[in-house]
Scaffold this active site. Structure first.
Site, PDB file in Angstrom:
ATOM      1  N   ASP A   6      46.733 -21.866  53.045  1.00  0.00           N
ATOM      2  CA  ASP A   6      45.604 -21.773  53.977  1.00  0.00           C
ATOM      3  C   ASP A   6      45.723 -22.840  55.058  1.00  0.00           C
ATOM      4  OD1 ASP A   6      44.253 -19.618  52.901  1.00  0.00           O
ATOM      5  OD2 ASP A   6      42.954 -20.832  51.627  1.00  0.00           O
ATOM      6  N   GLY A  57      30.176 -26.031  54.948  1.00  0.00           N
ATOM      7  CA  GLY A  57      30.641 -25.802  53.587  1.00  0.00           C
ATOM      8  C   GLY A  57      31.388 -27.002  53.041  1.00  0.00           C
ATOM      9  N   ASN A 100      45.612 -22.352  47.012  1.00  0.00           N
ATOM     10  CA  ASN A 100      45.377 -20.919  47.226  1.00  0.00           C
ATOM     11  C   ASN A 100      46.635 -20.082  46.998  1.00  0.00           C
ATOM     12  OD1 ASN A 100      46.575 -21.735  49.870  1.00  0.00           O
ATOM     13  ND2 ASN A 100      46.147 -19.598  50.379  1.00  0.00           N
ATOM     14  N   SER A 119      39.260  -7.381  50.042  1.00  0.00           N
ATOM     15  CA  SER A 119      40.402  -8.123  50.586  1.00  0.00           C
ATOM     16  C   SER A 119      41.431  -7.225  51.268  1.00  0.00           C
ATOM     17  CB  SER A 119      41.093  -8.920  49.480  1.00  0.00           C
ATOM     18  OG  SER A 119      42.238  -9.579  49.985  1.00  0.00           O
ATOM     19  N   GLU A 120      41.934  -7.692  52.408  1.00  0.00           N
ATOM     20  CA  GLU A 120      42.997  -6.998  53.137  1.00  0.00           C
ATOM     21  C   GLU A 120      44.387  -7.479  52.717  1.00  0.00           C
ATOM     22  OE1 GLU A 120      42.305  -7.316  57.320  1.00  0.00           O
ATOM     23  OE2 GLU A 120      40.314  -6.384  57.215  1.00  0.00           O
ATOM     24  N   SER A 121      44.431  -8.431  51.788  1.00  0.00           N
ATOM     25  CA  SER A 121      45.719  -9.003  51.383  1.00  0.00           C
ATOM     26  C   SER A 121      46.706  -7.977  50.834  1.00  0.00           C
ATOM     27  CB  SER A 121      45.503 -10.122  50.363  1.00  0.00           C
ATOM     28  OG  SER A 121      44.916 -11.248  50.971  1.00  0.00           O
ATOM     29  N   LYS A 177      39.636 -21.799  43.905  1.00  0.00           N
ATOM     30  CA  LYS A 177      40.672 -22.628  44.529  1.00  0.00           C
ATOM     31  C   LYS A 177      40.747 -24.037  43.941  1.00  0.00           C
ATOM     32  CE  LYS A 177      40.687 -20.170  48.939  1.00  0.00           C
ATOM     33  NZ  LYS A 177      40.554 -20.288  50.410  1.00  0.00           N
ATOM     34  N   LEU A 222      35.914 -18.279  58.934  1.00  0.00           N
ATOM     35  CA  LEU A 222      37.055 -17.940  58.085  1.00  0.00           C
ATOM     36  C   LEU A 222      36.933 -16.549  57.471  1.00  0.00           C
ATOM     37  CD1 LEU A 222      37.937 -21.235  56.155  1.00  0.00           C
ATOM     38  CD2 LEU A 222      38.532 -20.540  58.482  1.00  0.00           C
ATOM     39  N   TYR A 239      36.804 -12.620  57.517  1.00  0.00           N
ATOM     40  CA  TYR A 239      37.417 -11.650  58.425  1.00  0.00           C
ATOM     41  C   TYR A 239      36.851 -10.246  58.245  1.00  0.00           C
ATOM     42  CZ  TYR A 239      40.157 -10.796  54.207  1.00  0.00           C
ATOM     43  OH  TYR A 239      40.525 -10.527  52.910  1.00  0.00           O
TER      44      TYR A 239
END
Length: 258
Positions: free
Chosen positions: A101, A125, A86, A14-16, A65, A211, A213
């Site tokens: 989101d 999905g 989320n 994750s880049e969060s 989620k 979605l 990344y």
């Protein structure tokens, strides 16, 4: 210093943390963001120790989620309608659920100047992210929305009765769609060599949105680009939803305090 973070499974990619911590530093916000890699049986303890660990808020990603809903005291629109959360704000005696989101996806379309009104859309999905995208496209007045899933019977329990849901193996007429959105982890960091669907025939100038990344250009997006599509990955959505989450935590944390 308050702690914020991301809960999920196998999410070290994750880049969060980088996005959040850079924003906190730039804006002098007394928060720190970290990854919480949790198995499902560890969520209870995580929730019980929120105050002890000085956690003011957290994001939720795959596969929790929908799981997180049972722990919340209140769910704010449109998360209550979507049935997926989320972002969670931690108050003194309450956990408040949001869906940033939804905001991030809409803002990302605005960023790329994509107007989906009257679009025919395909969502790949049927999990929490797919439900979020479905309601966002409805809000933006997409003309027709179809969902493909590996388990359509299970998917039908999650969506409105009028929603068209097909087995992913049976949908091969992709040239009817103006927008295709991948809401599965297939093609993402844990499934880099896979594609959720074959894009052999797509409409010229179709928008294909993944979605995921990481990698920046999944196998799905590479194939879409080769077939003339306008492609988008989930990076802008990630950034926009992060800023929205930070706003909620600041409102509850710095102003509300504990």
């Amino acid at each position: 210093m308050y702690t914020t973070g991301l809960i999920g499974k196998n999410i070290n990619y994750s880049e969060s943390p980088e996005i959040h911590n850079n924003y906190y530093k730039k804006n002098n916000i007394p928060f720190f963001y970290k990854i919480f890699n949790l198995k499902q049986d560890q969520i209870d303890d995580f929730i019980k120790n929120l105050h002890k660990n000085n956690i003011k808020g957290f994001n939720v990603t795959i596969p929790y989620k929908e799981t997180i809903l049972q722990y919340l005291n209140d769910i704010v629109y449109p998360a209550d309608k979507i049935g997926a959360v989320n972002t969670v704000a931690v108050q003194e005696d309450k956990l408040i659920g949001y869906n940033t989101d939804y905001i991030g996806f809409i803002k990302s379309l605005q960023y790329y100047n994509i107007q989906v009104k009257n679009f025919k859309c395909l969502i790949i999905g049927s999990g929490g992210s797919a439900k979020c995208i479905y309601y966002a496209l409805k809000e933006l007045n997409a003309r027709d929305i179809c969902i493909v899933s590996r388990n359509p019977e299970k998917a039908r329990l999650k969506f409105e009765k009028k929603v068209k849901i097909l087995n992913i193996k049976d949908e091969n007429k992709l040239d009817r769609y103006d927008l295709i959105v991948n809401c599965t982890p297939i093609g993402g960091p844990n499934f880099k060599e896979q594609k959720p669907i074959e894009l052999k025939e797509i409409k010229k100038n179709c928008v294909v949105y993944d979605l995921n990344y990481t990698p920046k250009r999944s196998k799905l997006l590479k194939e879409a680009k080769e077939n003339g599509a306008f492609i988008i990955n989930g990076e802008k959505m990630l950034i926009f939803q992060a800023y929205s989450a930070i706003g909620l935590w600041c409102l509850n944390g710095i102003k509300g305090g504990r």
